[in-house]
Design a protein around this motif. Structure first.
Motif, PDB file in Angstrom:
ATOM      1  N   PHE A 188      19.110 -14.467 -98.894  1.00  0.00           N
ATOM      2  CA  PHE A 188      18.679 -13.259 -99.610  1.00  0.00           C
ATOM      3  C   PHE A 188      19.823 -12.263 -99.719  1.00  0.00           C
ATOM      4  CE2 PHE A 188      18.327 -10.181 -96.083  1.00  0.00           C
ATOM      5  CZ  PHE A 188      18.336 -11.016 -94.969  1.00  0.00           C
ATOM      6  N   ARG A 189      19.632 -11.294-100.603  1.00  0.00           N
ATOM      7  CA  ARG A 189      20.518 -10.130-100.632  1.00  0.00           C
ATOM      8  C   ARG A 189      19.648  -8.893-100.756  1.00  0.00           C
ATOM      9  NH1 ARG A 189      21.722  -8.082-105.756  1.00  0.00           N
ATOM     10  NH2 ARG A 189      20.730  -9.264-107.422  1.00  0.00           N
ATOM     11  N   VAL A 190      20.197  -7.753-100.376  1.00  0.00           N
ATOM     12  CA  VAL A 190      19.409  -6.525-100.273  1.00  0.00           C
ATOM     13  C   VAL A 190      19.963  -5.481-101.233  1.00  0.00           C
ATOM     14  CG1 VAL A 190      18.561  -4.736 -98.712  1.00  0.00           C
ATOM     15  CG2 VAL A 190      19.025  -7.033 -97.819  1.00  0.00           C
ATOM     16  N   GLU A 191      19.088  -4.956-102.080  1.00  0.00           N
ATOM     17  CA  GLU A 191      19.443  -3.816-102.933  1.00  0.00           C
ATOM     18  C   GLU A 191      18.703  -2.582-102.449  1.00  0.00           C
ATOM     19  OE1 GLU A 191      18.701  -4.690-107.033  1.00  0.00           O
ATOM     20  OE2 GLU A 191      20.521  -5.894-107.236  1.00  0.00           O
ATOM     21  N   LEU A 192      19.326  -1.425-102.700  1.00  0.00           N
ATOM     22  CA  LEU A 192      18.802  -0.161-102.196  1.00  0.00           C
ATOM     23  C   LEU A 192      18.480   0.750-103.374  1.00  0.00           C
ATOM     24  CD1 LEU A 192      21.643   0.397 -99.553  1.00  0.00           C
ATOM     25  CD2 LEU A 192      19.658  -1.120 -99.392  1.00  0.00           C
ATOM     26  N   PRO A 193      17.273   0.646-103.940  1.00  0.00           N
ATOM     27  CA  PRO A 193      16.955   1.456-105.128  1.00  0.00           C
ATOM     28  C   PRO A 193      17.016   2.954-104.866  1.00  0.00           C
ATOM     29  CG  PRO A 193      14.993   0.322-104.291  1.00  0.00           C
ATOM     30  CD  PRO A 193      16.163  -0.240-103.551  1.00  0.00           C
ATOM     31  N   ASP A 194      16.849   3.370-103.611  1.00  0.00           N
ATOM     32  CA  ASP A 194      16.923   4.798-103.288  1.00  0.00           C
ATOM     33  C   ASP A 194      18.328   5.214-102.833  1.00  0.00           C
ATOM     34  OD1 ASP A 194      14.194   4.912-103.819  1.00  0.00           O
ATOM     35  OD2 ASP A 194      13.670   4.453-101.742  1.00  0.00           O
ATOM     36  N   GLY A 195      19.250   4.267-102.804  1.00  0.00           N
ATOM     37  CA  GLY A 195      20.648   4.599-102.491  1.00  0.00           C
ATOM     38  C   GLY A 195      20.990   4.582-101.026  1.00  0.00           C
ATOM     39  N   LEU A 196      20.077   5.076-100.203  1.00  0.00           N
ATOM     40  CA  LEU A 196      20.366   5.200 -98.776  1.00  0.00           C
ATOM     41  C   LEU A 196      19.156   4.668 -98.010  1.00  0.00           C
ATOM     42  CD1 LEU A 196      22.453   6.488 -96.757  1.00  0.00           C
ATOM     43  CD2 LEU A 196      21.084   8.575 -96.885  1.00  0.00           C
ATOM     44  N   VAL A 197      19.406   3.849 -97.019  1.00  0.00           N
ATOM     45  CA  VAL A 197      18.276   3.295 -96.255  1.00  0.00           C
ATOM     46  C   VAL A 197      18.568   3.309 -94.762  1.00  0.00           C
ATOM     47  CG1 VAL A 197      17.486   1.726 -98.082  1.00  0.00           C
ATOM     48  CG2 VAL A 197      19.148   0.916 -96.375  1.00  0.00           C
ATOM     49  N   ARG A 198      17.490   3.332 -94.020  1.00  0.00           N
ATOM     50  CA  ARG A 198      17.574   3.099 -92.576  1.00  0.00           C
ATOM     51  C   ARG A 198      16.252   2.476 -92.154  1.00  0.00           C
ATOM     52  NH1 ARG A 198      18.895   8.238 -89.354  1.00  0.00           N
ATOM     53  NH2 ARG A 198      16.777   8.729 -90.022  1.00  0.00           N
ATOM     54  N   GLY A 199      16.305   1.641 -91.143  1.00  0.00           N
ATOM     55  CA  GLY A 199      15.070   1.041 -90.673  1.00  0.00           C
ATOM     56  C   GLY A 199      15.295   0.190 -89.446  1.00  0.00           C
ATOM     57  N   TYR A 200      14.209  -0.417 -89.020  1.00  0.00           N
ATOM     58  CA  TYR A 200      14.186  -1.252 -87.826  1.00  0.00           C
ATOM     59  C   TYR A 200      14.035  -2.709 -88.259  1.00  0.00           C
ATOM     60  CZ  TYR A 200      12.561   3.273 -85.926  1.00  0.00           C
ATOM     61  OH  TYR A 200      12.405   4.591 -85.601  1.00  0.00           O
ATOM     62  N   LEU A 201      14.547  -3.586 -87.420  1.00  0.00           N
ATOM     63  CA  LEU A 201      14.522  -5.005 -87.754  1.00  0.00           C
ATOM     64  C   LEU A 201      14.236  -5.763 -86.458  1.00  0.00           C
ATOM     65  CD1 LEU A 201      15.331  -6.849 -90.226  1.00  0.00           C
ATOM     66  CD2 LEU A 201      17.584  -6.999 -89.149  1.00  0.00           C
ATOM     67  N   CYS A 202      13.172  -6.545 -86.467  1.00  0.00           N
ATOM     68  CA  CYS A 202      12.904  -7.421 -85.325  1.00  0.00           C
ATOM     69  C   CYS A 202      13.336  -8.828 -85.722  1.00  0.00           C
ATOM     70  CB  CYS A 202      11.422  -7.398 -84.965  1.00  0.00           C
ATOM     71  SG  CYS A 202      11.026  -8.473 -83.565  1.00  0.00           S
ATOM     72  N   GLU A 203      14.233  -9.387 -84.948  1.00  0.00           N
ATOM     73  CA  GLU A 203      14.656 -10.773 -85.179  1.00  0.00           C
ATOM     74  C   GLU A 203      13.912 -11.628 -84.162  1.00  0.00           C
ATOM     75  OE1 GLU A 203      18.758 -11.552 -84.346  1.00  0.00           O
ATOM     76  OE2 GLU A 203      18.824 -13.313 -85.654  1.00  0.00           O
ATOM     77  N   ASN A 204      13.075 -12.496 -84.678  1.00  0.00           N
ATOM     78  CA  ASN A 204      12.191 -13.280 -83.820  1.00  0.00           C
ATOM     79  C   ASN A 204      12.728 -14.703 -83.709  1.00  0.00           C
ATOM     80  OD1 ASN A 204      10.023 -14.603 -82.627  1.00  0.00           O
ATOM     81  ND2 ASN A 204       8.836 -14.669 -84.537  1.00  0.00           N
ATOM     82  N   PHE A 205      13.201 -15.042 -82.506  1.00  0.00           N
ATOM     83  CA  PHE A 205      13.771 -16.383 -82.306  1.00  0.00           C
ATOM     84  C   PHE A 205      12.684 -17.433 -82.065  1.00  0.00           C
ATOM     85  CE2 PHE A 205      16.992 -13.553 -79.999  1.00  0.00           C
ATOM     86  CZ  PHE A 205      17.714 -13.317 -81.149  1.00  0.00           C
ATOM     87  N   GLY A 206      11.474 -16.990 -81.746  1.00  0.00           N
ATOM     88  CA  GLY A 206      10.409 -17.902 -81.328  1.00  0.00           C
ATOM     89  C   GLY A 206       9.561 -18.383 -82.492  1.00  0.00           C
ATOM     90  N   ALA A 207       8.327 -18.723 -82.186  1.00  0.00           N
ATOM     91  CA  ALA A 207       7.405 -19.218 -83.210  1.00  0.00           C
ATOM     92  C   ALA A 207       7.190 -18.147 -84.277  1.00  0.00           C
ATOM     93  CB  ALA A 207       6.067 -19.584 -82.563  1.00  0.00           C
ATOM     94  N   ALA A 208       7.003 -18.586 -85.504  1.00  0.00           N
ATOM     95  CA  ALA A 208       6.863 -17.652 -86.625  1.00  0.00           C
ATOM     96  C   ALA A 208       5.705 -16.682 -86.381  1.00  0.00           C
ATOM     97  CB  ALA A 208       6.624 -18.427 -87.915  1.00  0.00           C
TER      98      ALA A 208
END
Ligand code: FE2
Length: 433
Positions: A188-208
């Motif tokens: 994937f690639r990420v576009e920022l329609p509002d120009g500026l972003v911030r957020g949280y991301l959980c990377e889950n190594f286990g079962a979906a």
């Protein structure tokens, strides 16, 4: 981007079919001798072939080139991204809290990959156990750059600005109040329609991630299946262009230069696909008598482990809701927990803290750390008149894990960490008579 690119199909874990060009999807079989329109057929397996039907996930893609067409990946710098083991610093029993991650300045171009910042994590990528907590803060679109996480599934919790996630299986738009989940291994690639972003991301190594069981709640409520939205096929045909694909593998970043877009899937069918969800659709259940239930009642998604009820990570939200409990201390109570709790705030205020926990900020209460309402909240809630009260315009969330969530050195030593967090409980007075 035209509105019709964001038309979604709905239903958690459904078997979807989608074609961006009529006739691109073969009928009646997955892998005909020649796929329609000169496309290549390729399967993407998100679970072992042999896993039970209830959890088995795979998708067939029909693409301009097989994804195998690329040169070798080479190691690049990890920036502020960290992987397992999370042992940069000694496990620290202290409660921690952070102000929001500083945003990139205008003159610091940072796309979503540049803006990744690892806060904490646990488990082991190699054996597919555990999770990581990352933040992102970015101000540039990914135009000639793509990302793929071979290590884990990604749960996006936008706090500032919307994201457009252009994925192999089509685009998703997710803004604050919504979440998006990208299964492991989807480019994937990420576009920022509002120009500026911030957020949280959980990377889950286990079962979906999946939906929690409802038990006595019945067949409806909490996050309803129909409200999960999946993209429609869309593709980029960028023959002859030079783009970079960044692959997170084994905790490190690798990159390869492709001469075409990896998002070249013209049609697909299957049940291994990214999705989004609007938390405004969460049907909140709480007390209509006294006490409030354990916050597990607010679970949106769970990554189950081999022990029933014991999650590698739960995603839990504290959404707008009525508080009506009689003779009840209504905010979250004082608590010690074998599970480890990382909390963030998308908007508004959280009802256990009077101040200091702001949108974009976070707290970490690890296994058996004592936590709960701050002194000011206790004083207010223990003497308040218990009329029905609505908590409005608030959205806090928790990533809760069975394993200790171990901070990275950069998070532990960050300038934006609140060194005086313990003092929020120091004003609690003795009332014992
Ligand atoms: Fe707790």
């Amino acid at each position: 981007m035209a509105d019709d690119e964001f038309r979604y199909a709905s239903g958690f874990g459904n078997e979807f079919t989608s074609e961006a060009v009529a006739g691109a999807l073969p009928a009646g079989r997955n892998s005909p001798q020649r796929a329609p329109l000169g496309l290549y057929a390729e399967q993407l397996s998100g679970t072992a072939f042999t896993q039970p039907r209830a959890v088995n996930r795979r998708t067939w893609t029909y693409r301009i080139l097989p994804s195998a067409v690329h040169p070798a990946f080479r190691r690049i710098g990890n920036g502020r991204l960290r992987g397992t083991p999370f042992d940069e610093v000694e496990p620290d029993p202290n409660r921690m809290r952070w102000d929001p991650l500083p945003l990139p300045r205008d003159d610091q171009a940072a796309d979503w990959i540049d803006g990744l910042y690892t806060v904490a994590g646990n488990g082991d990528i190699a054996t597919r156990n555990g999770m990581a907590v990352h933040l992102y803060a970015a101000n540039r679109d990914m135009t000639n750059r793509y990302f793929v996480d071979s290590d884990g599934e990604l749960l996006f919790v936008p706090e500032l600005g919307a994201l457009v996630l252009h994925t192999e299986l089509g685009p998703l738009r997710a803004g604050p109040g919504e979440i998006a989940v990208l299964p492991r291994g989807i480019r994937f690639r990420v576009e920022l329609p509002d120009g500026l972003v911030r957020g949280y991301l959980c990377e889950n190594f286990g079962a979906a991630f999946t939906l929690p069981e409802r038990g006595p709640i019945g067949a409806n409520g909490l996050a309803n299946e129909r409200d999960f939205q999946y993209p429609r096929a869309a593709f980029e045909d960028r023959a002859g262009s030079s783009v970079q694909v960044v692959n997170k593998f084994g905790g490190n970043l690798w990159a390869a230069d492709f001469d075409h877009s990896p998002l070249d899937v013209v049609a697909w069918h299957g049940n291994y696909a990214p999705y989004k969800y609007d938390t405004a659709n969460f049907m909140v259940i709480g007390t209509i008598s006294f006490d409030h239930p354990d916050p597990s009642i607010f679970t949106v998604l769970t990554s189950p482990s081999d022990s029933p009820g014991l999650a590698g990570v739960d995603f839990v939200i504290f959404a707008p809701r009525w508080l009506v409990g009689e003779d009840t201390f209504r905010p979250p109570w004082f608590h010690r927990n074998v599970m480890s709790e990382y909390m963030g705030l998308v908007r508004g205020a959280y009802d256990a803290k009077a101040e200091g926990f702001t949108p974009g900020g976070a707290s970490l209460h690890n296994t058996f750390a004592s936590h709960g309402p701050d002194a000011e909240t206790y004083a207010r809630a223990s003497t308040a008149e218990l009329a029905p009260q609505k908590l409005t315009d608030t959205l806090a969330f928790m990533f809760e894990s069975r394993w200790t969530i171990l901070p990275t050195r950069q998070a532990q030593e960050a300038a934006h960490r609140q060194r005086d967090y313990d003092s929020v409980w120091s004003g609690l007075e003795r009332h014992f008579r």
